[in-house]
Design a protein around this motif. Structure first.
Motif, PDB file in Angstrom:
ATOM      1  N   ASN B  14      63.920  34.510  13.143  1.00 46.23           N
ATOM      2  CA  ASN B  14      64.381  34.826  14.533  1.00 46.23           C
ATOM      3  C   ASN B  14      65.690  35.473  14.341  1.00 46.23           C
ATOM      4  O   ASN B  14      66.639  34.678  13.586  1.00 46.23           O
ATOM      5  CB  ASN B  14      64.369  33.759  15.421  1.00 46.23           C
ATOM      6  CG  ASN B  14      63.010  33.142  15.658  1.00 46.23           C
ATOM      7  OD1 ASN B  14      62.036  33.763  15.410  1.00 46.23           O
ATOM      8  ND2 ASN B  14      62.961  31.796  15.942  1.00 46.23           N
ATOM      9  N   PHE B  15      66.054  36.356  15.254  1.00 41.44           N
ATOM     10  CA  PHE B  15      67.398  36.828  15.375  1.00 41.44           C
ATOM     11  C   PHE B  15      67.819  36.453  17.021  1.00 41.44           C
ATOM     12  O   PHE B  15      67.386  37.406  17.746  1.00 41.44           O
ATOM     13  CB  PHE B  15      67.855  38.431  15.276  1.00 41.44           C
ATOM     14  CG  PHE B  15      67.485  38.579  13.755  1.00 41.44           C
ATOM     15  CD1 PHE B  15      68.836  38.210  12.792  1.00 41.44           C
ATOM     16  CD2 PHE B  15      66.384  39.212  13.236  1.00 41.44           C
ATOM     17  CE1 PHE B  15      68.256  38.699  11.473  1.00 41.44           C
ATOM     18  CE2 PHE B  15      66.362  39.650  11.929  1.00 41.44           C
ATOM     19  CZ  PHE B  15      67.236  39.227  10.976  1.00 41.44           C
ATOM     20  N   GLY B  16      68.379  35.388  17.214  1.00 38.96           N
ATOM     21  CA  GLY B  16      68.519  35.259  18.703  1.00 38.96           C
ATOM     22  C   GLY B  16      67.094  35.196  19.269  1.00 38.96           C
ATOM     23  O   GLY B  16      66.200  34.233  18.865  1.00 38.96           O
ATOM     24  N   GLY B  38      54.008  49.256   7.815  1.00 40.61           N
ATOM     25  CA  GLY B  38      54.179  49.106   9.316  1.00 40.61           C
ATOM     26  C   GLY B  38      55.225  50.079   9.953  1.00 40.61           C
ATOM     27  O   GLY B  38      56.172  50.765   9.406  1.00 40.61           O
ATOM     28  N   PRO B  39      55.313  50.263  11.172  1.00 35.60           N
ATOM     29  CA  PRO B  39      56.246  51.344  11.944  1.00 35.60           C
ATOM     30  C   PRO B  39      57.620  50.687  11.777  1.00 35.60           C
ATOM     31  O   PRO B  39      57.998  49.388  11.566  1.00 35.60           O
ATOM     32  CB  PRO B  39      55.697  51.275  13.202  1.00 35.60           C
ATOM     33  CG  PRO B  39      55.186  50.142  13.564  1.00 35.60           C
ATOM     34  CD  PRO B  39      54.411  49.484  12.188  1.00 35.60           C
ATOM     35  N   ASN B  40      58.749  51.544  12.186  1.00 35.12           N
ATOM     36  CA  ASN B  40      60.187  51.131  12.217  1.00 35.12           C
ATOM     37  C   ASN B  40      60.195  49.580  13.131  1.00 35.12           C
ATOM     38  O   ASN B  40      59.532  49.810  14.249  1.00 35.12           O
ATOM     39  CB  ASN B  40      60.866  52.009  12.773  1.00 35.12           C
ATOM     40  CG  ASN B  40      61.006  53.033  11.548  1.00 35.12           C
ATOM     41  OD1 ASN B  40      61.236  53.006  10.453  1.00 35.12           O
ATOM     42  ND2 ASN B  40      61.626  54.338  12.049  1.00 35.12           N
ATOM     43  N   GLY B  41      60.952  48.884  12.724  1.00 37.24           N
ATOM     44  CA  GLY B  41      61.238  47.564  13.510  1.00 37.24           C
ATOM     45  C   GLY B  41      60.096  46.569  13.420  1.00 37.24           C
ATOM     46  O   GLY B  41      60.162  45.877  14.143  1.00 37.24           O
ATOM     47  N   CYS B  42      59.127  46.703  12.500  1.00 36.90           N
ATOM     48  CA  CYS B  42      58.128  45.734  12.486  1.00 36.90           C
ATOM     49  C   CYS B  42      58.492  44.534  11.767  1.00 36.90           C
ATOM     50  O   CYS B  42      57.875  43.619  11.791  1.00 36.90           O
ATOM     51  CB  CYS B  42      56.834  46.522  11.963  1.00 36.90           C
ATOM     52  SG  CYS B  42      56.969  46.742  10.178  1.00 36.90           S
ATOM     53  N   GLY B  43      59.580  44.675  10.938  1.00 37.07           N
ATOM     54  CA  GLY B  43      59.961  43.430  10.306  1.00 37.07           C
ATOM     55  C   GLY B  43      59.928  43.719   8.938  1.00 37.07           C
ATOM     56  O   GLY B  43      59.970  42.648   8.061  1.00 37.07           O
ATOM     57  N   LYS B  44      59.788  44.899   8.245  1.00 36.79           N
ATOM     58  CA  LYS B  44      59.421  45.219   6.717  1.00 36.79           C
ATOM     59  C   LYS B  44      60.946  44.859   5.964  1.00 36.79           C
ATOM     60  O   LYS B  44      60.906  43.748   5.031  1.00 36.79           O
ATOM     61  CB  LYS B  44      59.164  46.444   6.449  1.00 36.79           C
ATOM     62  CG  LYS B  44      58.210  47.076   6.987  1.00 36.79           C
ATOM     63  CD  LYS B  44      57.780  48.449   6.759  1.00 36.79           C
ATOM     64  CE  LYS B  44      58.771  49.476   7.186  1.00 36.79           C
ATOM     65  NZ  LYS B  44      58.616  49.547   8.725  1.00 36.79           N
ATOM     66  N   THR B  45      62.102  45.145   6.506  1.00 35.40           N
ATOM     67  CA  THR B  45      63.409  44.736   5.853  1.00 35.40           C
ATOM     68  C   THR B  45      63.525  43.127   5.863  1.00 35.40           C
ATOM     69  O   THR B  45      63.991  42.914   5.049  1.00 35.40           O
ATOM     70  CB  THR B  45      64.659  45.557   6.463  1.00 35.40           C
ATOM     71  OG1 THR B  45      64.322  47.114   6.222  1.00 35.40           O
ATOM     72  CG2 THR B  45      65.797  45.246   5.626  1.00 35.40           C
ATOM     73  N   THR B  46      63.491  42.783   6.957  1.00 33.56           N
ATOM     74  CA  THR B  46      63.634  41.316   7.282  1.00 33.56           C
ATOM     75  C   THR B  46      62.717  40.394   6.393  1.00 33.56           C
ATOM     76  O   THR B  46      63.340  39.504   5.756  1.00 33.56           O
ATOM     77  CB  THR B  46      63.454  41.016   8.604  1.00 33.56           C
ATOM     78  OG1 THR B  46      64.118  41.745   9.657  1.00 33.56           O
ATOM     79  CG2 THR B  46      63.434  39.432   8.847  1.00 33.56           C
ATOM     80  N   ALA B  47      61.581  40.650   5.989  1.00 27.22           N
ATOM     81  CA  ALA B  47      60.399  40.304   5.332  1.00 27.22           C
ATOM     82  C   ALA B  47      61.311  40.445   3.842  1.00 27.22           C
ATOM     83  O   ALA B  47      61.380  39.291   3.081  1.00 27.22           O
ATOM     84  CB  ALA B  47      59.236  40.789   5.287  1.00 27.22           C
TER      85      ALA B  47
END
Ligand SMILES: Nc1ncnc2c1ncn2[C@@H]1O[C@H](COP(=O)(O)OP(=O)(O)O)[C@@H](O)[C@H]1O
Ligand SMILES: [Mg+2]
Lengths: 381, 313
Positions: B14-16, B38-47
């Motif tokens: 989670n981010f906040g 997945g589309p932008n903002g779906c959490g690929k980079t975070t994963a």
């Protein structure tokens, strides 16, 4: 040693980038050059030629001689005549002049009765005889100007009356060591080394890491085996050379242009300066681990720079400051360096005799490096 | 056990208030190319950041190459390569200098360093640009340089975050050839993308949406096991037909493709062709044909938001 080669990798990368960054490279040279000229010529604690006005109610030959004599001291420069005190004060308010000399109608009588002139009459204690012969009204908001005018209070008057100057024997004899001609530059230029190093060293290093974060390089760097301490050392070493270059510029020009003597040992100076550069660089690193972007890094740099200029003893003597200010000043590396550099350059002190300041700078560096390495986490949280 | 290079279970971050990753289970086999679609903002980079130890998970367990994260992040670093989504080499260094820097960071020096850099420069076709500043290169060149840097130390596991987003189609094809070469040499690769055609090249992939894994498996399996039928309808008034079909509950989505309408039907419908024939706007002369699902159909079927988007459009 893998660690050493990684430090070397960062070091040479940093140098290559610096070589390409014409702006920063220009600042490395131009900041000391321009600041030295500005500060060296502009800062002058011997106030002279204060613009002043005259209100002369007596209009006698004597009053004109009085005006000439005061003008000859070069403390003030009379530029305006006013009809009355009100007009003159209005002129002070408009900042046309900083002070006005008010000569009363009876200036001749007052002068005759004045004890320093001593026209035969025995010194009297009554009101009449102990009065001043004229009055100064001064813009007292600037204490330096006020002090300069106050220094005129006991101006000898004997020469006004063409009397042989009766030089009295001073109570104290004053011998001025190290700067007998009382030139401000002699004190300012070595101090300027400290100010410019504070400014550039903190600014460059604080920006150096923040920039990597902003440009996204840090995300790549922290997935490599580089350790924080290696990154920190690799980043600051190139700037040590830059700092040394700046010191050479300032002191070299100071010697040529302002005739600031170099009385101390070169190795002593190198020792003190490297210690201070290291402390400033490390402070920059600590800032870089606190700042989120380059703007914040710049703001924090200024936050350190201002007290370094005002409290370090660069402009105002450390001894004259209130205790709280002295305490704050003791924390700043610039204060310690100010003592060291003036000691070495002007008084030929060995740094071993000023080890308190040296030890303090060393401690500051070690603690700062530890904090910076600790705070620099190898993740993006 | 050791056949998996990445094992993550119930991974969350989670981010906040933002739940960037929720309850992600992941098993990536050795030697495979695994995709995050997945589309932008779906959490690929975070994963990817969680799996490389750059971010700490809010919950869940991660094992990468047998190292437990985030505890062993520093030890893992020697074994993985990471190509960030945004170009993260130095714009103001040349190709040669960038690679030299990375080589020294990984402890290569002298002849070994020169050899490896020359090798990479020829593998990735950077011969013409060795003295060029990275910041002045084209998207394709920068991407090849980034891949060269990420693979310089011959990592066992490579993370690539949207490696082809700034690259033209021809360069994208070439880039995938390089990935297959690396895979053949034994590297395991995790790559994120929002291009269907790229995802289809992966051995296995996970479809992510708003931080949740909607489906995973090989593209073929995903397409075969998709819970929907795909029917293409050739008709005269496609717009009107689309509107009338979209209100039917069994229709997941309908999208115009040139002169045909591609209709996704829930697989609760036993005979999709007969079902559509009964609909009112279908004329007798219209042709209906059951076709093989594409990965895009899979994506549309299993991501809630996109279905709504498709229906709305
Ligand atoms: N450092 C961060 N701070 C706050 N929110 C973030 C941060 N990184 C990512 N997010 C949020 O997490 C979600 C997933 O982002 P990301 O992993 O970048 O998606 P993708 O790479 O698939 O485009 C987004 O809603 C994004 O706004
Ligand atoms: Mg991303």
């Amino acid at each position: 040693m893998k660690g050493l080669s990684r430090i070397q990798a960062i070091f040479s990368k940093e140098l290559t980038q610096l070589k390409r960054d014409k702006m920063t490279f220009g600042m490395v040279i131009m900041i000391p050059l321009i600041q030295l000229m500005l500060f060296g010529f502009a800062i002058n604690t011997n106030v002279r030629h204060i613009p002043a006005g005259i209100v002369d109610y007596s209009q006698t030959g004597l009053s004109r001689i009085l005006i000439q004599t005061i003008g000859a001291t070069q403390v003030v420069k009379f530029s305006q005549q006013y009809m009355n005190v009100d007009q003159a004060e209005a002129a002070i308010a408009r900042a046309e002049i900083r002070a006005v000399l008010v000569i009363p109608k009876d200036v001749s009588q007052r002068l005759a009765r004045h004890p320093t002139v001593g026209l035969g009459s025995p010194p009297s204690s009554d009101e009449e005889t102990s009065r001043a012969i004229a009055q100064w009204v001064v813009d007292g908001s600037d204490t330096m100007i006020a002090a300069a005018i106050k220094s005129l209070r006991y101006m000898p008057l004997a020469e006004l009356l063409n009397k042989p100057v009766n030089r009295s024997t001073p109570t104290f004899e004053v011998t001025l060591l190290y700067n007998p001609e009382q030139r401000t530059a002699v004190n300012i230029v070595p101090g300027l080394v400290g100010i410019i190093l504070t400014m550039t060293m903190i600014m460059f290093t604080s920006a150096a890491i923040v920039r990597e974060r902003e440009r996204g390089n840090l995300e790549m760097l922290i997935t490599t085996p580089v350790r924080p301490i290696e990154l920190m050392l690799g980043k600051i070493i190139p700037y040590m050379f830059i700092g040394a270059l700046q010191v050479a510029i300032i002191l070299g020009l100071g010697y040529v242009v302002f005739n600031v003597p170099f009385n101390g040992g070169l190795w002593q100076l190198a020792g003190a300066t490297l210690m201070f550069i290291a402390a400033s660089l490390v402070l920059g690193l600590v800032i870089s681990t606190l700042a989120k972007n380059q703007l914040q890094a710049t703001q924090m740099t200024i936050f350190v720079l201002l007290p370094s200029i005002l409290l370090s003893g660069f402009v105002f003597p450390y001894e004259g400051m209130p205790e709280l200010a002295q305490r704050i000043a003791e924390i700043l590396p610039a204060t310690h360096f100010m003592r060291l550099v003036r000691g070495v350059i002007l008084r030929d002190v060995e740094i071993i005799d000023m080890r308190y300041d040296m030890i303090w700078l060393a401690l500051f560096t070690a603690i700062g490096l530890a904090i910076a390495s600790f705070r620099f986490k190898k993740n993006l949280d | 056990m050791n056949d998996y290079v990445i094992k993550a279970s119930n991974l969350s971050r989670n981010f906040g208030d933002i739940k960037a990753i929720q309850g992600l289970d992941l098993n990536v086999e050795k030697g495979r190319i695994y995709g995050f679609l997945g589309p932008n903002g779906c959490g690929k980079t975070t994963a990817i950041r969680l799996l490389t130890g750059l971010l700490k998970p809010s919950a869940g367990e991660i094992q990468v190459l047998g190292f437990t994260l985030p505890r062993d992040a520093q030890k893992l670093r020697l074994h993985i390569g990471y190509m960030t989504q945004k170009f993260s080499l130095y714009d103001d260094l040349t190709v040669q200098e960038n690679l030299g820097f990375i080589a020294k960071i990984y402890g290569l020096s002298g002849r070994a360093k020169r050899q490896r850099i020359d090798e990479l420069i020829s593998t990735y076709g950077l011969e013409q640009t060795t003295q060029q500043l990275a910041g002045t290169m084209s998207g394709g060149q920068r991407q090849r340089l980034a891949l060269a840097a990420a693979t310089l130390h011959k990592p066992e596991l490579l993370f690539l975050d949207e490696p082809t987003s700034a690259v033209d189609p021809e360069n994208r094809r070439d880039f995938w050839e390089k990935l297959f070469d690396l895979s053949d040499q034994g590297a395991s690769i995790l790559v994120s993308t929002h291009y269907m055609d790229e995802a289809e090249r992966c051995h296995k992939l996970a479809i992510l949406e708003t931080g949740i894994k909607r489906a995973d498996g090989s593209p073929e399996t995903l397409m075969e096991e998709m819970g929907a039928h795909v029917v293409e309808v050739a008709s005269s008034d496609l717009r009107q037909l689309k509107q009338s079909l979209l209100v039917i509950p069994e229709v997941i989505t309908a999208a115009q493709l040139g002169a045909r309408l591609r209709v996704l039907l829930k697989n609760t419908v036993a005979d999709p062709l007969a079902f559509l024939r009964q609909q009112k706007n279908i004329a007798p002369e219209d042709t209906l044909s059951l076709v093989r699902p594409s990965l895009e159909d899979v994506f549309v079927t299993c991501t809630g938001k996109s279905r709504q988007l498709s229906k709305a459009s």
